[in-house]
Design a protein around this motif. Structure first.
Motif, PDB file in Angstrom:
ATOM      1  N   THR A 155      -8.355   0.788   1.261  1.00 36.27           N
ATOM      2  CA  THR A 155      -8.836  -0.469   0.679  1.00 36.27           C
ATOM      3  C   THR A 155     -10.351  -0.542   0.585  1.00 36.27           C
ATOM      4  O   THR A 155     -10.884  -1.501   0.011  1.00 36.27           O
ATOM      5  N   PRO A 182       0.000  -4.530   3.474  1.00 29.86           N
ATOM      6  CA  PRO A 182      -1.368  -4.328   3.971  1.00 29.86           C
ATOM      7  C   PRO A 182      -1.567  -4.837   5.396  1.00 29.86           C
ATOM      8  O   PRO A 182      -2.310  -4.223   6.170  1.00 29.86           O
ATOM      9  N   ASP A 219     -12.216  -1.334   2.852  1.00 29.04           N
ATOM     10  CA  ASP A 219     -12.535  -2.563   3.575  1.00 29.04           C
ATOM     11  C   ASP A 219     -13.238  -2.182   4.868  1.00 29.04           C
ATOM     12  O   ASP A 219     -12.650  -1.571   5.754  1.00 29.04           O
ATOM     13  N   LEU A 259       0.833  -1.191   0.000  1.00 27.88           N
ATOM     14  CA  LEU A 259       0.000   0.000   0.000  1.00 27.88           C
ATOM     15  C   LEU A 259       0.875   1.250   0.000  1.00 27.88           C
ATOM     16  O   LEU A 259       1.892   1.302   0.693  1.00 27.88           O
TER      17      LEU A 259
END
Length: 213
Positions: free
Chosen positions: A202, A187, A204, A4
């Motif tokens: 992300t 990550p 997420d 990332l």
């Protein structure tokens, strides 16, 4: 392996150049401040202008960094304290992102990094001001010069302690060190140490996995 993006070229350049100038200031200050070191190294006539010029150049990388949007974004993050930061400061493990209630939603920077950035910025300004008084003493009264000497000397010692601690923490976390060196992190590291920032990158919405032991 997927990584990332954490810091772009502007942020890394500002950090590296500022760190280099700070290192030069600290080393030359130590050589000038402690008589035993000064006698062993000599070259005082050279050390003093190097110290002065490095000190006056310290704000320049930060000012140039303001031209970069990413650097300005990081400054806004660093200048904002949120309730999660206080929870992190109260936690027993300063590296953890969990307390008794669950995950602490730490963003891109944890509170320790925010406090270190604030201290560094303030120290640069104070050292620049007191250093200017000591370098150009004629316009200033004796009381100002005495006070500037006292503040400059003691702040030098405080900066040396803080810088040593900052470096010690950085060396303990290879992924964080790599993030500043090349700009990317795994990550898993982002999810463990900076879960809110991880979700920003992300998209997420799930809670990060348990931190590694």
């Amino acid at each position: 392996m997927r990584r990332l993006p954490r810091f772009g070229r502007a942020e890394r350049a500002v950090h590296h150049v500022t760190a280099l100038l700070m290192f030069v200031c600290l080393i030359t200050a130590a050589l000038l401040y402690f008589p035993a070191l000064a006698e062993r190294v000599g070259q005082r006539d050279l050390l003093k202008p190097v110290h002065v010029w490095a000190g006056f150049l310290l704000p320049v990388p930060i000012l140039l960094g303001l031209l970069a949007k990413a650097f300005r974004s990081d400054l806004r993050r660093l200048n904002r304290f949120v309730p999660a930061d206080w929870a992190w400061l109260r936690s027993r493990d300063r590296r953890a992102v969990r307390d008794g209630l669950g995950v602490i939603p730490i963003g891109k920077f944890n509170p320790g990094q925010k406090l270190n950035a604030a201290f560094t910025a303030g120290a640069i300004l104070v050292m620049l001001g007191t250093g200017a008084i000591l370098t150009f003493p004629d316009p200033w009264p004796d009381g100002w010069r005495t006070g500037a000497t006292f503040v400059h000397d003691w702040l030098f010692l405080a900066i040396a302690v803080i810088a040593t601690g900052h470096l010690w923490y950085a060396l303990r976390d290879r992924d964080a060190l790599t993030g500043m060196a090349i700009g990317t992190v795994p990550p898993s590291w982002a999810a463990e140490h900076h879960p809110t920032w991880y979700r920003e990158l992300t998209d997420d919405d799930q809670t990060p996995a348990e931190p590694r032991s």
